[in-house]
Design a protein around this motif. Sequence first.
Motif, PDB file in Angstrom:
ATOM      1  N   ILE A 170       0.892  -1.170   0.000  1.00 36.18           N
ATOM      2  CA  ILE A 170       0.000   0.000   0.000  1.00 36.18           C
ATOM      3  C   ILE A 170       0.918   1.205   0.000  1.00 36.18           C
TER       4      ILE A 170
ATOM      5  N   ARG B 188       1.512   0.657   5.428  1.00 36.03           N
ATOM      6  CA  ARG B 188       1.959   1.490   4.307  1.00 36.03           C
ATOM      7  C   ARG B 188       3.406   1.105   4.030  1.00 36.03           C
TER       8      ARG B 188
ATOM      9  N   THR C  44      -2.817  -5.091   3.924  1.00 35.35           N
ATOM     10  CA  THR C  44      -4.066  -4.478   4.368  1.00 35.35           C
ATOM     11  C   THR C  44      -3.753  -3.287   5.261  1.00 35.35           C
ATOM     12  N   GLN C  45      -4.669  -2.342   5.297  1.00 35.91           N
ATOM     13  CA  GLN C  45      -4.532  -1.184   6.169  1.00 35.91           C
ATOM     14  C   GLN C  45      -4.438  -1.650   7.627  1.00 35.91           C
ATOM     15  N   PRO C  46      -3.692  -0.923   8.478  1.00 30.48           N
ATOM     16  CA  PRO C  46      -3.058   0.375   8.246  1.00 30.48           C
ATOM     17  C   PRO C  46      -1.625   0.310   7.717  1.00 30.48           C
TER      18      PRO C  46
END
Length: 257
Positions: A82, A113, A109-111
């Motif tokens: 991401i 980054r 997947t979030q969160p």
Amino acid sequence: MSEHKRAIVRGVADTFDQAVAVYFGTGPSDVDEAKRQHDTYVASLRKFGVEVKELPTDNDYPDCCFVEDQVVVCDGKGLLTISGHDTRKGEQDVVKAGLESELELSRMTQPARMDGGDVIKFGDKYLVGISTRTNREAAQQLRDFVTPMGYTVHEIPIPSNALHLKSIASSPAPGLILAPRVYFDENSFPEDAEVIWVPEEEVYGANTIGFDKDILVADGYPNAHKALTDRGFNIHPIEMSQIRAGDGSLTCLSVFY
């Protein structure tokens, strides 16, 4: 033998002069020259026997040539990241399409980054820079991804004046790290790493790609070049000035798989 056998690349966008540039300059000034430099880069990969797949560029994404940030590869599998910068999230679809027939892909997947530029494969380890673009949640998801394949993750704090781990370090050959001391401390790298320290002013020259005894380097960093040639490597410099102006390095421009 070099692990660098196949790679994807993506051409320089006509809008590359709008690339996010904070660390190495104020942005590209000559898009045509950037395209020429990218062409030379691709030709260099092919010269070293790499099978290169060229993906279409997209003028809506000025940074899209920096494909490395979109995925981390491990033993025939790919973990889609991401992006650490919101403007770059849309770049991933083309990268996914280019790799999904070659690799078993999964997605963070979030969160989390992460930019792939914060990840160096180093023997049985993945070195992960914790930076403004990559957080610890992403490092944990990478750990979950690679552990079943026998790898561990080693986290390295990246100072705020550097973009990615690979912006300031690389592993040109097994067991070897090239880096400027000013950005790291004695605990930054694994104990089994041999570190070649380069001067701070040649930090850009620390980014390299190794092909056994041959190493692709950016032109213009004589101390980094000498450190490598003194250890018996053959260096192959190419001009990277416009790519650098967009905060990009050699490794940013490809994903090896």
